[in-house]
Design an enzyme around this catalytic site. Sequence first.
Site, short mmCIF file in Angstrom:
data_model
loop_
_atom_site.label_atom_id
_atom_site.label_comp_id
_atom_site.label_asym_id
_atom_site.label_seq_id
_atom_site.Cartn_x
_atom_site.Cartn_y
_atom_site.Cartn_z
N GLU A 88 15.75 36.33 -3.83
CA GLU A 88 15.07 36.93 -2.76
C GLU A 88 13.77 37.69 -3.05
O GLU A 88 13.98 38.95 -3.56
CB GLU A 88 15.72 37.90 -1.82
N GLU A 91 17.36 45.93 -1.06
CA GLU A 91 17.61 47.15 -0.12
C GLU A 91 18.45 48.26 -0.62
O GLU A 91 18.13 49.34 -0.86
CB GLU A 91 17.55 46.84 1.36
N LYS A 139 22.27 43.35 8.12
CA LYS A 139 21.91 44.76 7.84
C LYS A 139 22.37 45.62 8.71
O LYS A 139 23.60 45.29 9.29
CB LYS A 139 20.38 44.64 7.68
N ASN A 145 22.55 37.82 7.20
CA ASN A 145 22.76 39.16 6.59
C ASN A 145 22.22 40.43 7.86
O ASN A 145 21.13 40.30 7.76
CB ASN A 145 21.88 39.51 5.36
N SER A 178 12.18 35.85 4.92
CA SER A 178 11.56 35.52 6.03
C SER A 178 11.63 33.89 6.33
O SER A 178 10.95 33.30 6.89
CB SER A 178 10.10 35.59 5.89
N GLY A 198 11.85 40.51 5.18
CA GLY A 198 11.50 41.30 6.40
C GLY A 198 9.94 41.35 6.41
O GLY A 198 9.68 42.11 7.35
N HIS A 228 21.41 43.39 -2.99
CA HIS A 228 20.38 43.19 -2.23
C HIS A 228 19.32 44.27 -2.60
O HIS A 228 19.48 45.37 -2.98
CB HIS A 228 20.89 43.38 -1.05
#
Length: 249
Positions: free
Chosen positions: A167, A97, A11, A9, A212, A173, A95
Site C-alpha cells: 500500500e 495509518e 476503517k 478495510n 485508491s 485515500g 496499516h
Amino acid sequence: MRSKLVVGNWKMNGNLASNQTLLKSLIPLLASVTHARCAVCVPYPYLAQTEQILRGQGVSWGAQDVCEYEHGAFTGGVSAGMVADFGCRFVIVGHSERRALFGDTDAVVAKKFAAVLKAGLTPILCVGETLAERESGVMEQVIARQMDAVIALSGVAGLGQTVMAYEPVWAIGTGKTATPDEAQAVHAFIRERVAELDVRAGDGLPILYGGSVKASNAAQLFAMADIDGGLIGGAALVAEEFAAICKAA
Ligand code: PEP
C-alpha cells in the site's frame, strides 16, 4: 496457483444500521463471485454483528488491528484471541495509518503479526512507502525493512500462509493509484525478497495491492502477474463498488 483475494478495510466508519444495510447488500452481490475470496475488516464493536450476518454466506471477516499482547493490564487493548472469538479469519497489521498516526513501529508490527498467527488467524501485513521515500529512491529499503522485522520474529516459512498488502502511502485515500506497472514492480520485489529466503513461501504468498482501488481500475491492477487481489478502503463502503472490485478479481 494463488487464488485472488479482495479485502475491504472499513476503517473507522459505519454504525449498526449502515453496517446492516451494507453487509446484507453484499451477500447477494457476492454470491456469483466464486473465483475469488472476499472479506471485510470492520471496527471491533461490529465484529459480532458482522459474524452474525456473514456466517455461512461465503464472505469472510476480520479486524483492522490487534494489541501485540495476549492479555493483562493493557487498558483499551484488544487481543488476537478476542477477535478470534468472533469468527475472524483475517487481521490487518501494519496499516500505514496505524504506523503514522498511532506510532506502530516495525518492531510492534512484527509482534502484532506474531500474535495474530499464534491465535490461529491470518495476518494481512501492510507495507509501503511515502511519496518522499519513493522520490528519494529509498522505497525498496523501506519495504525491505518493514518486511525484515516480521521475518526476523516469525520466520519466512510461515509467510506463505499469510497475506501481504503493498500500500503506497501516497495512494491511500488520495484518489491517486499506482499504475499497474508501478505496483507490479513492487509486488515482484516483495515476492523476490521472500523467495530468496524460501522459494515456496515466495511463490505461495498472496500480495494484495491497496491504494485508491476502484471498480474502474481494479481489473488492470489484478491482471498483473504478482498482484493477487486488493485491500480496499473507501470503495469498500459502497456495496456495488466493492462487489464490482471483487468481480474484477
Ligand atoms: C486502505 O485503507 O487500506 C486503502 C487502500 O484505502 P483506499 O482504498 O481508500 O485508498
